[in-house]
Design an enzyme around this catalytic site. Structure first.
Site, PDB file in Angstrom:
ATOM      1  N   ASP A 187       1.228  -1.202   0.252  1.00 23.31           N
ATOM      2  CA  ASP A 187      -0.381  -0.119  -0.221  1.00 23.31           C
ATOM      3  C   ASP A 187       0.315   1.364   0.095  1.00 23.31           C
ATOM      4  OD1 ASP A 187      -2.227   1.754   0.227  1.00 23.31           O
ATOM      5  OD2 ASP A 187      -3.482   0.696   2.215  1.00 23.31           O
TER       6      ASP A 187
HETATM    7  C1  BGC Z   1      -4.714   3.243   0.256  1.00 23.57           C
HETATM    8  C2  BGC Z   1      -5.159   2.458  -0.801  1.00 23.57           C
HETATM    9  C3  BGC Z   1      -4.787   2.532  -2.763  1.00 23.57           C
HETATM   10  C4  BGC Z   1      -3.832   3.912  -2.192  1.00 23.57           C
HETATM   11  C5  BGC Z   1      -3.112   4.398  -3.773  1.00 23.57           C
HETATM   12  C6  BGC Z   1      -4.233   4.009  -0.176  1.00 23.57           C
HETATM   13  O1  BGC Z   1      -3.669   5.248   0.677  1.00 23.57           O
HETATM   14  O2  BGC Z   1      -5.383   2.962   1.435  1.00 23.57           O
HETATM   15  O3  BGC Z   1      -6.448   1.231  -0.724  1.00 23.57           O
HETATM   16  O4  BGC Z   1      -5.489   1.794  -3.567  1.00 23.57           O
HETATM   17  O5  BGC Z   1      -3.760   4.632  -1.649  1.00 23.57           O
HETATM   18  O6  BGC Z   1      -3.856   5.505  -3.577  1.00 23.57           O
END
Ligand code: BGC
Length: 750
Positions: free
Chosen positions: A288
């Site tokens: 993530d």
């Molecule tokens: C979120 C993810 C997301 C990623 C990219 C993160 O903060 O937890 O779910 O895909 O950002 O935007």
């Protein structure tokens, strides 16, 4: 060199290579062979590049030059993937740069396409309320068609985290509290996103996230730790991931949380042992956002270098945004702290997907401005969004049949801070909202209702209050307007961005003075319909007890207002059922229907002495899991089991007769629950094991069938073995988890 010459040259050289290969009379190379050939030519730095992903910096409303370090990183082959760039014009700029690199390895473009691209669909929790797997798959299909036409290869969805705690703002992204329902929905979404096959220009790779147990953050506070038994993990939190992978999900994203003390992004147990080991996952894992770097804040590693070492070694293939692979991996390999074989395995996984997408055959395959223009916001996409939205609206209450409203109503008052909202209906995680893209505004409730009623009706309006704040100065006007009307529709709730990532809340009441506004309007004695927008279950006890009619509208996307009007005036009969339990009070959370019985279950809803209950609260949720009303009624009758004993790998066929006993056509979600009476570990009081969404004309009767097999009875025992244990089972069929209409018992014998 212009883009066109670059493109022509790349394609020519690839064609040439293919011709030489063919002329030598060889079989076409498999993807794995092509990956191997390519990897032989890659330096270690170039390999690390394939494991490095950054967010794009192109202006979302139009292309601007890609900035310095990103530009250099891409053109020198040190970056393999870009996310959050969108639109073919922007994406082309990045791809041009990648094709200037030594090996011309195309970039992979990812984006959070969570519930639609330009055509926005209801937030995922709302769609889950439809219990309509075909509609959910269609929603993901449309999202994929539009996103792929805009140059995107990969969506960071579906999010399959089980949500038992509505304080956690990210419940809006998932499918609710139930593992069975969430698993079915996870598979439907993956099929929708990935279409017939990867490589088609209307398909995007799915990314099932967040691996794992992110939804169980202590106290519902986002990013918080998770501590749970392995049994709970395997039984409740992991199955939706497995279902998504069985449906072919190409990639997996790790989660921010630590799980039993180990950050998920460096959990060998989750990534190497479970995902790539036990489950034989052949796609790749992306971290993530900066979750690898954040392991220093967790206190799991001392610095970024150790973070890179821990994550890659544990099986986390791609580093989203933190840059720690780019800065440290090559050095770590030289120092023999990270095995080259592990790096190679990760690179192979990423390259394989780029080949499967066809990017080596044509890196510009998804960049076609004509297709982009033709595909975005197509009328049939909007139509699909409208249908899913109407299917997602939950009718929570309808005393004295206030709903549906008559289309020949003369004066209708529309009151409340949500009634005229337009672009906000796109909801959190919409691709469109941050752009405040007025060309693609969502339809407000006001506009949808006005369009439905035409010129003969008079619509009166008063905002009444804001969503938040203490200002009651609009109440008098709202009451006056309500008093003049034949009926009133009030739109209240949470602002669209009050649920979502980093949107945990400790209070779940209707914000501000909205419930007071409802009280003032209900006091007029007019027929009142309350419509609630929210990304999670809220607590609104007074309204639930006193307002005659309530529609739970979540956030419904581009066609929100039209869908709302379809339901309000009876063109669509509501059929949605809650995918999460609604509490009476925040103090009841976490609350979910499939709890254990305990040694002291409360014998009735008000018992408190020496039983498992709160002394200051009725021992029931406000609205149970699986609950939702219709404009018609259904009779459940004639439960039949073709045998009372299930042996070994046999099956029991279960059927009921479902009759639409009302005056209008409608759809009912028939739910089948089981309870294992005695087992080597305690089992839930009931568990959803099947459901059917059935459409019936007024007066029509249909047979509804289910099949029960050993799989339906199996669970993880204390030794974490998945198995069914002989003994007695209760079978319950009903209209919600708390409205069981038919019951029976059967025996499982080996
Ligand atoms: C979120 C993810 C997301 C990623 C990219 C993160 O903060 O937890 O779910 O895909 O950002 O935007």
């Amino acid at each position: 060199m212009t883009t066109t010459t670059l493109k022509t040259r790349t394609i020519l050289s690839l064609l040439l290579a293919a011709c030489v290969h063919a002329a030598q009379g060889a079989e076409p190379l498999s993807i794995d062979q092509r990956v191997t050939q390519l990897m032989k030519r890659m330096t270690l730095e170039e390999k690390v590049g394939q494991l490095t992903q950054y967010s794009g910096d192109a202006d979302p409303t139009g292309p601007v030059a890609v900035k310095g370090s990103l530009r250099d990183g891409i053109s020198s082959g040190q970056i393999g993937s870009i996310f959050s760039a969108k639109g073919t014009r922007s994406i082309r700029q990045y791809q041009d740069l990648a094709l200037q690199s030594r090996l011309k390895i195309p970039l992979l473009f990812g984006l959070d396409v969570i519930h639609g691209y330009k055509t926005t669909f209801p937030i995922p929790l709302a769609e889950a309320a439809s219990w309509d797997l075909e509609a959910i798959e269609r929603s993901a299909r449309v999202a994929a068609i539009e996103a792929a036409a805009a140059g995107i290869h990969w969506t960071f969805a579906p999010m399959v985290d089980i949500g038992r705690d509505p304080r956690w703002g990210r419940v809006m992204e998932g499918a609710g509290e139930d593992t069975y329902l969430a698993s079915r929905i996870a598979a439907a979404r993956v099929k929708g996103f990935q279409g017939r096959q990867l490589g088609d220009t209307d398909a995007v790779m799915a990314c099932v996230k967040h691996f794992a147990a992110y939804g169980a953050a202590v106290g519902g506070r986002d990013y918080n730790s998770v501590d749970m038994s392995e049994r709970m993990l395997w039984e409740t939190y992991l199955p939706p991931f497995k279902a998504a992978l069985d449906a072919g999900a190409a990639t997996v994203m790790t989660s921010f949380n630590d799980l039993n003390g180990i950050p998920a992004s460096a959990s060998r147990y989750l990534l190497r042992d479970t995902l790539k080991g036990k489950w034989h996952f052949t796609g790749f894992v992306v971290s993530d956002w900066r979750s690898i770097e954040e392991m220093t804040a967790h206190g799991f590693v001392a610095n970024n270098k150790e973070a890179a070492q821990a994550a890659l070694s544990a099986g986390n293939d791609m580093d989203m945004e933190s840059g720690v692979y780019r800065e440290n991996l090559a050095q770590l390999v030289h120092e023999k702290k990270v095995a080259l074989a592990d790096v190679d395995d990760a690179v192979r996984r990423v390259l394989r997907k780029k080949f499967e997408l066809g990017l080596f055959d044509d890196p510009y395959k998804f960049i076609d401005p004509e297709r982009e223009r033709a595909m975005l916001n197509k009328p049939e996409h909007r139509q699909a969004a409208r249908e899913v939205a109407a299917k997602s609206i939950v009718l929570l209450k309808n005393d004295r049949a206030v709903l549906p409203l008559s289309k020949s109503i003369r004066k209708l008052a529309l009151i409340g801070p949500m009634i005229k909202l337009g672009v906000e209906n796109h909801g959190y995680w919409s691709v469109t909202v941050p752009e405040v893209d007025y060309a693609h505004q969502a339809v407000s409730a006001w506009d949808g209702i006005a369009a439905k009623l035409g010129k003969d009706a008079t619509l009166l309006y008063a905002k009444g209050s804001d969503i938040e704040g203490e200002d009651r100065s609009g109440f008098a006007e709202a009451v006056r307007v309500a008093s003049e009307a034949d009926a009133v529709v009030i739109g209240v709730g949470e602002r669209w961005d009050m649920s979502g990532e980093a949107r945990s809340r400790s209070k779940l009441d209707l914000p501000g003075v909205q419930e007071e506004l409802i009280k003032a309007i209900v006091a007029t004695g007019k027929p009142v319909v309350v419509m609630i927008n929210a990304g999670r279950p809220l607590v609104f006890d007074w309204t639930a007890d006193h307002a005659p009619a309530i529609l739970y509208n979540w956030w419904l996307g581009s066609e929100a207002g039209n869908a709302v009007a379809d339901v309000l005036f009876g063109d669509v009969n509501p059929s949605a059922k809650l995918p999460m339990t609604f509490p009476r009070s925040v103090g009841q959370i976490p609350i979910y229907y499939n709890h254990f019985n305990t040694g002291r279950p409360a014998p009735n809803p008000t018992a408190t002495e020496w039983v498992s209950a709160y002394t200051d609260l009725i021992n029931l949720p406000k609205f149970p899991f699986g609950f939702g009303l219709s404009y018609t009624t259904f009779r459940y009758a004639d439960l039949k089991l073709d045998r009372q004993t299930l042996r070994g790998d046999g099956k029991i066929k279960v059927s009921i007769q479902l009759t639409n006993t009302g005056k209008v056509a409608g759809e009912e979600v028939v739910q089948l629950y089981l309870r294992d009476r005695v087992a080597s570990v305690v089992r839930p009081v009931k568990e959803l094991k099947g459901f059917r969404k059935v459409a019936l004309a007024a007066g029509e009767t249909r047979t509804v069938d289910f099949t029960i097999d050993k799989e339906s009875l199996s669970f993880f025992n204390a030794a974490l073995q998945w198995n069914a244990e002989p003994g007695d089972f209760d079978l319950m069929i009903g209209a919600s988890s708390a409205d069981i209409r038919l019951q029976s018992r059967f025996v499982y014998a080996r």
